[in-house]
Structure formats: structure tokens, C-alpha cells
Motif scaffolding. Sequence first.
Motif, short mmCIF file in Angstrom:
data_model
loop_
_atom_site.label_atom_id
_atom_site.label_comp_id
_atom_site.label_asym_id
_atom_site.label_seq_id
_atom_site.Cartn_x
_atom_site.Cartn_y
_atom_site.Cartn_z
N UNK A 166 0.83 -1.21 0.00
CA UNK A 166 0.00 0.00 0.00
C UNK A 166 0.86 1.25 0.00
N UNK A 167 1.95 1.22 0.77
CA UNK A 167 2.85 2.37 0.84
C UNK A 167 3.46 2.66 -0.54
N UNK A 201 3.58 6.25 -5.56
CA UNK A 201 3.89 6.15 -7.00
C UNK A 201 4.38 7.48 -7.56
N UNK A 202 3.71 8.58 -7.22
CA UNK A 202 4.08 9.88 -7.78
C UNK A 202 5.47 10.30 -7.34
N UNK A 203 5.87 9.93 -6.13
CA UNK A 203 7.23 10.26 -5.67
C UNK A 203 8.28 9.52 -6.49
N UNK A 245 13.08 12.95 -0.70
CA UNK A 245 14.26 12.16 -1.06
C UNK A 245 14.50 11.05 -0.05
N UNK A 246 14.29 11.33 1.22
CA UNK A 246 14.44 10.31 2.26
C UNK A 246 13.41 9.19 2.08
N UNK A 247 12.18 9.57 1.73
CA UNK A 247 11.14 8.57 1.49
C UNK A 247 11.50 7.69 0.29
N UNK A 248 11.95 8.31 -0.79
CA UNK A 248 12.33 7.55 -1.98
C UNK A 248 13.51 6.64 -1.67
N UNK A 265 14.83 2.35 -10.99
CA UNK A 265 14.70 3.77 -10.69
C UNK A 265 15.87 4.55 -11.27
N UNK A 266 17.06 4.04 -11.10
CA UNK A 266 18.22 4.77 -11.60
C UNK A 266 18.32 4.70 -13.13
N UNK A 267 17.81 3.63 -13.75
CA UNK A 267 17.74 3.61 -15.21
C UNK A 267 16.77 4.68 -15.70
#
Length: 191
Positions: A50-51, A56-58, A71-74, A88-90
Motif C-alpha cells: 500500500x505504501x 507512486x508519484x514520488x 528524497x528520504x522517502x524515496x 529507478x536509476x535507469x
Amino acid sequence: MWKTYANTADVWFKNATQIIDRFHWTRQAIWAFENVRKQEQKKLGPQLRKYFKRSKSLLIKRYDDLNQEQKEQVNAMLYYPPTISRAYWYKEKFLDILPQTDADISKAALIDWINRADSCGIPQFEKCAQTLRNWYTGNVNSFYSPVTNGFTEGCNNKIKVLKRNAYGYQNFKRFRNRILHMFSQQKQTVA
């Protein structure tokens, strides 16, 4: 990015330069990342799932555009499944290509990204790399031309919203007049 359209354009507009709007080929990388996120999200427990879904938008937003808390959440989300972190990095490396002002640098960066993604071991990005390779000429031409079809797509979207809000029109003449009226009002408010 539709083969039938491209083939028709090749037949009827032989001297035209094929340019694919950046939006269309950029979303290929976003979709690849989203598919990885969804796939990995299914493997997580209910709370984490769920989190991830709510965040998703972040994850889609550029890392440089996030504030410190985001940034900390991501970073926390990228810690869980390593595949999401790599994907994510790609995605981030792909989006770094777009703001380049020099078309030749952008072209070289795109070629490099396609080659890296082609052998990254993430099927979604390998498919994305193949798609970008198939449409390479049109993608690269977008670096050399400022032309986009954003305005046209915006007009089409407004017409679709108008039709949807009216639950369709039985009288085409009335529908046409409503479209013309809508765009004539827009011109007056902008000017």
C-alpha cells in the motif's frame, strides 16, 4: 510511434523528416519503470504494498525535483527490492538525456542508455531499449527540431472532454459549433 502511421507517412510524404514527439518516447521509460514497480510491489507485504502504491508519484518524479523529506522517502523505498532501485536509476539516467541543449550530446547519451538498458537484466527496460532502437531515427530527430505536437494533442484532449461531458452529440453540426465556440473563447482569454 505507430508502425502503420509511419509507413503511410513514408509512402505519401517521402521528403518529410520523421520526428517523434519526446513525450511519446519518454513515456516508454516511465512505463518500463512503472511495470517493474508494480511487479516488485506484488512481492511485498500488505503494508509495504500500500505504501509503494500511494508513493507512486514520488517514484516517478525526478529525484532532483524532490525536497529533502521526499528524497528520504524515496531512498527508503529503494532500499527494499533491489530491482526497483536499479530500475529507478535507469529511469533517472534516461530522463537526464532530455534537458541537454546540445543535440549531438543528447544523441550520444541516448545511444549509450539504449546499449546499457539492452543488457541490464530487467526485461521491461530491455523491451524499452528495443522500442527506442526501432524508432531511433524519429527519436533522434526530435533533438534537432523544436517542433512538437503538444498543442494538437491538447486540442484533441479538450474535444474528447467536451464530448464526454455532453455524453456524446447526436447532431454533428451542433458538436462542431460547440468546438469552434470553445476554441474561440480560449483565443480571447489568451490574447
